[in-house]
Enzyme design. Structure first.
Site, short mmCIF file in Angstrom:
data_model
loop_
_atom_site.label_atom_id
_atom_site.label_comp_id
_atom_site.label_asym_id
_atom_site.label_seq_id
_atom_site.Cartn_x
_atom_site.Cartn_y
_atom_site.Cartn_z
N CYS A 120 21.91 50.37 21.10
CA CYS A 120 22.29 49.52 22.35
C CYS A 120 20.87 49.21 22.98
O CYS A 120 20.81 48.17 23.90
CB CYS A 120 22.86 50.48 23.31
SG CYS A 120 21.89 51.81 23.87
N ASP A 133 18.56 50.70 24.37
CA ASP A 133 17.92 51.32 25.67
C ASP A 133 16.88 52.25 25.32
O ASP A 133 16.71 52.71 24.23
CB ASP A 133 19.19 52.05 26.38
CG ASP A 133 20.18 51.21 26.75
OD1 ASP A 133 20.05 49.87 26.85
OD2 ASP A 133 21.23 51.48 27.31
N CYS A 138 21.27 51.14 30.41
CA CYS A 138 22.40 50.81 31.00
C CYS A 138 22.74 52.00 32.12
O CYS A 138 21.71 52.77 32.34
CB CYS A 138 23.74 51.15 30.22
SG CYS A 138 23.88 52.87 29.74
N CYS A 185 24.24 58.11 26.06
CA CYS A 185 23.54 57.94 26.89
C CYS A 185 22.87 59.16 27.33
O CYS A 185 21.74 59.44 27.64
CB CYS A 185 23.85 57.13 28.11
SG CYS A 185 25.15 55.63 27.74
FE1 FES Z 1 22.83 53.06 25.15
FE2 FES Z 1 23.83 53.89 27.69
S1 FES Z 1 24.53 51.98 26.29
S2 FES Z 1 21.98 54.39 26.65
#
Ligand code: FES
Length: 145
Positions: free
Chosen positions: A33, A35, A59, A103
């Site tokens: 993702c 992040d 996110c 996450c």
């Molecule tokens: Fe990857 Fe939330 S979508 S940490």
């Protein structure tokens, strides 16, 4: 989709920022993702986490889980902080949708990475702590450093 607690921590995240001369800093990411989460710990001579701050480039659920994770480890001993798992963070937030569970894993791993950094600097061993991965989806440990 999200609980009131998740929305609250997303909209009013606690402990955002950096700690200068932190005792330990942990940065982890998720390549899928994209992040990234960074946690700063200020640990006193008695091994108590006096302060904890975070920066998350990610996110909403990642912001909410890091905010809750910092709240859960603040004022705790290292042993207690080791019990702040992604499950504990999710429970404290009244749950997360299944696609957002990773996450909360990022939050657990970021705490462990910061504790690992602290242990390395101090030359101590923390019971139950293994070297964290920088990418939580990366199975071959160490290769992504
Ligand atoms: Fe990857 Fe939330 S979508 S940490």
């Amino acid at each position: 989709m999200y609980s009131d607690k998740v929305m609250d921590h997303f909209e009013n995240p606690r402990n955002v920022g950096e700690i200068e001369n932190a005792s330990g800093i942990g940065t982890v990411g998720n390549a899928k993702c994209g992040d990234i989460m960074r946690i700063y710990l200020d640990i006193d001579d008695d091994g108590i986490i006096r302060d904890c701050k975070f920066k998350t480039f990610g996110c909403g659920a990642a912001v909410a889980t890091s905010s809750m994770a910092t709240e859960l480890v603040k004022g705790k001993s290292i042993e207690e902080a080791m019990k702040v798992t992604n499950k504990a963070v999710m429970e404290a937030l009244d749950g997360l949708p299944p696609v957002k569970v990773h996450c909360s894993l990022l939050a657990e791993e970021a705490i462990h990475a910061a504790l690992w950094d602290y242990a390395q600097k101090k030359g101590i061993h923390i019971e139950g702590l293994v070297q964290p991965k920088s990418d939580i989806h990366e199975e071959e440990s160490g290769e992504e450093y």
